[in-house]
Design an enzyme around this catalytic site. Structure first.
Site, PDB file in Angstrom:
ATOM      1  N   HIS A 272     -26.808  31.229  29.499  1.00 10.50           N
ATOM      2  CA  HIS A 272     -27.745  31.433  28.124  1.00 10.50           C
ATOM      3  C   HIS A 272     -27.402  30.620  27.159  1.00 10.50           C
ATOM      4  O   HIS A 272     -27.568  29.362  27.174  1.00 10.50           O
ATOM      5  CB  HIS A 272     -27.782  32.926  27.774  1.00 10.50           C
ATOM      6  CG  HIS A 272     -28.926  33.255  27.045  1.00 10.50           C
ATOM      7  ND1 HIS A 272     -29.269  34.535  26.777  1.00 10.50           N
ATOM      8  CD2 HIS A 272     -29.672  32.273  26.122  1.00 10.50           C
ATOM      9  CE1 HIS A 272     -30.273  34.642  25.693  1.00 10.50           C
ATOM     10  NE2 HIS A 272     -30.426  33.061  25.214  1.00 10.50           N
TER      11      HIS A 272
ATOM     12  N   SER B 256     -37.612  38.911  16.016  1.00 13.38           N
ATOM     13  CA  SER B 256     -37.113  38.188  17.055  1.00 13.38           C
ATOM     14  C   SER B 256     -36.916  38.687  18.348  1.00 13.38           C
ATOM     15  O   SER B 256     -36.663  39.935  18.292  1.00 13.38           O
ATOM     16  CB  SER B 256     -35.523  37.487  16.516  1.00 13.38           C
ATOM     17  OG  SER B 256     -34.933  37.188  17.727  1.00 13.38           O
ATOM     18  N   SER B 257     -37.069  38.064  19.516  1.00 12.54           N
ATOM     19  CA  SER B 257     -36.978  38.877  20.954  1.00 12.54           C
ATOM     20  C   SER B 257     -35.529  39.149  21.090  1.00 12.54           C
ATOM     21  O   SER B 257     -35.453  40.017  21.942  1.00 12.54           O
ATOM     22  CB  SER B 257     -37.523  37.865  22.011  1.00 12.54           C
ATOM     23  OG  SER B 257     -36.980  36.642  21.835  1.00 12.54           O
TER      24      SER B 257
ATOM     25  N   HIS C 192     -29.454  28.097  20.526  1.00  5.56           N
ATOM     26  CA  HIS C 192     -29.397  26.874  21.537  1.00  5.56           C
ATOM     27  C   HIS C 192     -28.910  25.834  21.534  1.00  5.56           C
ATOM     28  O   HIS C 192     -29.473  24.833  22.081  1.00  5.56           O
ATOM     29  CB  HIS C 192     -30.588  27.176  22.701  1.00  5.56           C
ATOM     30  CG  HIS C 192     -31.123  28.397  23.209  1.00  5.56           C
ATOM     31  ND1 HIS C 192     -31.474  28.597  24.408  1.00  5.56           N
ATOM     32  CD2 HIS C 192     -31.100  29.856  22.694  1.00  5.56           C
ATOM     33  CE1 HIS C 192     -32.054  29.933  24.624  1.00  5.56           C
ATOM     34  NE2 HIS C 192     -31.805  30.685  23.620  1.00  5.56           N
TER      35      HIS C 192
ATOM     36  N   ASP D 200      -8.170  25.718  14.006  1.00 11.13           N
ATOM     37  CA  ASP D 200      -8.283  26.333  12.499  1.00 11.13           C
ATOM     38  C   ASP D 200      -9.175  27.387  12.398  1.00 11.13           C
ATOM     39  O   ASP D 200      -9.248  28.138  11.573  1.00 11.13           O
ATOM     40  CB  ASP D 200      -8.966  25.289  11.984  1.00 11.13           C
ATOM     41  CG  ASP D 200      -8.241  24.103  11.356  1.00 11.13           C
ATOM     42  OD1 ASP D 200      -6.844  24.246  11.291  1.00 11.13           O
ATOM     43  OD2 ASP D 200      -8.374  22.691  11.022  1.00 11.13           O
TER      44      ASP D 200
ATOM     45  N   TYR E  50      -5.195  27.293   3.042  1.00  8.75           N
ATOM     46  CA  TYR E  50      -6.491  26.467   2.972  1.00  8.75           C
ATOM     47  C   TYR E  50      -7.324  27.087   2.243  1.00  8.75           C
ATOM     48  O   TYR E  50      -7.841  28.300   1.973  1.00  8.75           O
ATOM     49  CB  TYR E  50      -6.969  26.393   4.268  1.00  8.75           C
ATOM     50  CG  TYR E  50      -7.995  25.618   4.484  1.00  8.75           C
ATOM     51  CD1 TYR E  50      -7.951  24.119   4.928  1.00  8.75           C
ATOM     52  CD2 TYR E  50      -9.267  25.921   4.199  1.00  8.75           C
ATOM     53  CE1 TYR E  50      -8.907  23.238   4.995  1.00  8.75           C
ATOM     54  CE2 TYR E  50     -10.200  24.920   4.261  1.00  8.75           C
ATOM     55  CZ  TYR E  50     -10.184  23.584   4.903  1.00  8.75           C
ATOM     56  OH  TYR E  50     -11.397  22.892   4.581  1.00  8.75           O
TER      57      TYR E  50
ATOM     58  N   HIS F  60     -27.659  33.447  16.714  1.00  7.16           N
ATOM     59  CA  HIS F  60     -27.892  32.918  18.053  1.00  7.16           C
ATOM     60  C   HIS F  60     -28.680  31.638  18.018  1.00  7.16           C
ATOM     61  O   HIS F  60     -29.709  31.456  17.253  1.00  7.16           O
ATOM     62  CB  HIS F  60     -28.820  34.201  18.895  1.00  7.16           C
ATOM     63  CG  HIS F  60     -29.360  33.377  20.234  1.00  7.16           C
ATOM     64  ND1 HIS F  60     -28.285  33.152  21.143  1.00  7.16           N
ATOM     65  CD2 HIS F  60     -30.556  33.405  20.878  1.00  7.16           C
ATOM     66  CE1 HIS F  60     -29.049  32.814  22.223  1.00  7.16           C
ATOM     67  NE2 HIS F  60     -30.319  32.966  22.092  1.00  7.16           N
TER      68      HIS F  60
ATOM     69  N   GLY G 194     -33.814  29.762  17.755  1.00 12.42           N
ATOM     70  CA  GLY G 194     -32.589  30.545  17.215  1.00 12.42           C
ATOM     71  C   GLY G 194     -32.995  31.534  16.238  1.00 12.42           C
ATOM     72  O   GLY G 194     -34.065  31.567  15.904  1.00 12.42           O
TER      73      GLY G 194
END
Lengths: 233, 233, 233, 233
Positions: free
Chosen positions: A172, A75-76, A98, A121, A230, A96, A29
């Site tokens: 992905h 990051s890749s 997983h 929400d 809210y 990003h 991530g």
């Protein structure tokens, strides 16, 4: 001290939220935070364990994916971040992961149906799932094209990235974004819990109907509309 | 010191149990505690992270949803709490969460079947699921009407709020209550574990029969009947 | 100091393992430890939170369920423990929990099929599930009869309590036992993980075959046979 | 100090990662680390709780399963490790666990389908599942034969142990390996999360297609190919 200290700290703090929220295993991530005035973003270095990270490890990259500052390789997925920052001008942060349930829906190539108010929400439509990319896009500049795959799917569905701050990339995994890196991380956690609830809902009742329009509208507007009530003012 | 210090502390402590018990993500939940003599209740402020809360942040509200004391805006679900306190006169505390399994059953619009003694230790019927509200109720005074939706469903099913201390609101999520805020939180955790066990039971055996009457009666009375012998005197 | 200090400490320590191993919510479980020479066992008091327990809170009970020593009321399941200690003379400890997956199988009224070596490392047959009791047994001396329901089911299946140290009571939940209270707790954790794996196995492959005899025999004997070579001598 | 201190420490540290990563209950797992120059490996002693382990407890064994140094009996799975080290000459570490989802796939006797990039980041094929062994192999030198069962299945599928560093043994559980013990543990955690995601994927979409070749190739080469660009140089 770096000229980019602010976004390095923002990106660092947001990255460190991912393991705390149970959204990543190992280094699966990354989070970035943008400085619009300077036209750069700070992003996690590739493959560095979260427990070893410090703000100084963040890599500064411009919107064409050139490294501007940093000792480490970014990051890749950096090119995907760069494309989205370049074209979606109100985004402040991108994530990003997983995460388990979000990734399962992406692998299943299914949008996550809007079944309840927890979902409403945060957004008024199914969480979209972009189809897997065409082979030539994959073989070519893959991470760069991933950015366009995301934007094209939003365009095809007529969605605004300001209203829908999350997507699954088919086969992905999830991408989320927001006004800040912190908000983008929040959205990743929301996506994961909504993804789990949606699967459980279908397991309990395979004929579960989607949320009706009046409830979708009410819940979204409680948090986001003109008369939102809210949270604190 | 506030005149309402007692219920502020009760509400604060009960709210802090929600993340500890794994029942909330971020701010997706709220607990209130009532002072019947003063005709007010203390409730969590809206959208404030649990780790930032203190007893003084609790908002004091009367049964018509008027804020009586507090610097912060009360939970967006405050009107639902107010309606229930006004009409169900023996309730001491109310909890609302979006706990994962409870919410999935609510989204599936299914009551949770009574499959075992874990369930029967706490109530003798399926955990009810109120249908989603009519559109005019949603568009109108939504949270206020949610209270009536809950009470009407109990009336339709002939249930007593003193015997059944929990409900799912269809497409939304669980509400629980009890003699105290602490007991209401306990009920939220019970609902969540019973909800998970019920789904697993159906997955193991789609024809699983409900618990038979003799076992329902025995287990409930062990804990709640005249001759209850569970716990200390 | 109590004459029963040893078993009080054993029962206390074993009870404290239940929340640590994730086998109980609130007070939904109890462990006892026996002193065969004195003809008594120490058991958790009823309904006392684990975080408040001390060894001195354990209640000393004889095999006819009479309290011998203790300020508190013993677990509501005490009579089941007493019956098993009385009739199964080699048991040193007993555990009852409502652990999530074990309870789901009990609610589904299904024995847990032996699908793999994790199961066969501990027993060579399906984990048995006793049927729900007859109504007259439930209405009568319920917890006392639960002990006989367990023993009768073992007799009907031709099982030995020395070889199979666990059972599900239909619609209720698991009971386990062992030479010591510590071993009984170990068995409860094994049952829970085997219960989860068995459900997942059926979900992956509804036609999954049971483990074949040669593997059952091999794995059980690695740990338990004459020539056992698992663990230290 | 032992001549084998290095691998004892490596094996110890890698073993201690298993409970931290949630891959083992009690002692249901073991890791070894090899010293190729000396022709021996260090492995966890059998049945010793992780919290009691120290580097000195590791047992030194040669590739014919003879204990070379150590006070304790080595893991009951030692012969499987020895066979794999003897025949697969580039392996530096081996892990065996009964992790929940990986074991469920093994019990279901199903290879884990390659559904997404999380899987393809690590291997380009389904995670193989060796069939249960023939009865004569089980009755004979069981753990020794398990090593051959693993190697034979790789040969039958035309797989290289250098490219695919994990397998399920049917009805049993996962084995993983790698250039180091640390990498082998990493692979065990990857297998477990991929196993969970694959089951969830099939539950969301029973017709979920496997990942297409172009994505498999791209993701694997990002991390492992000539032009790999994941991680630091």
């Amino acid at each position: 001290m770096s000229n980019y200290q602010d976004i390095k700290v923002q990106a660092y703090q947001a990255n460190m939220q991912l393991p705390k929220l149970g959204l990543v295993l190992f280094t699966f991530g990354n989070v970035s935070a943008v400085d619009r005035a300077k036209g750069v973003f700070a992003i996690k270095p590739s493959g560095v364990p979260y427990e070893d990270l410090s703000p100084d490890d963040m890599v500064i990259v411009d919107f064409d994916s050139n490294v501007v500052e940093g000792r480490l390789r970014p990051s890749s997925d950096t090119k995907t971040h760069a494309v989205l920052y370049k074209h979606w001008e109100d985004i402040g942060g991108i994530v990003h992961t997983h995460s388990t349930y979000g990734t399962a829906w992406a692998q299943a190539q299914k949008a996550i149906p809007i079944f309840g108010t927890t979902h409403a929400d945060h957004l008024t439509v199914d969480i979209p799932c972009a189809p897997p990319m065409a082979d030539e896009m994959i073989k070519g500049n893959y991470e760069y094209e991933t950015g366009f795959q995301i934007m094209n799917h939003f365009e095809n569905l007529g969605l605004s990235y300001k209203e829908v701050e999350m997507i699954l990339v088919g086969n992905h995994a999830p991408f989320t974004w927001g006004k800040t890196a912190e908000k983008a991380v929040y959205n990743s956690a929301v996506l994961e819990t909504v993804a789990q609830m949606a699967l459980l809902t279908q397991q309990i009742n395979p004929q579960a109907p989607k949320l009706k329009d009046s409830l979708i509208k009410k819940h979204f507007e409680r948090k986001h509309g003109e008369g939102a009530y809210y949270g604190q003012k």
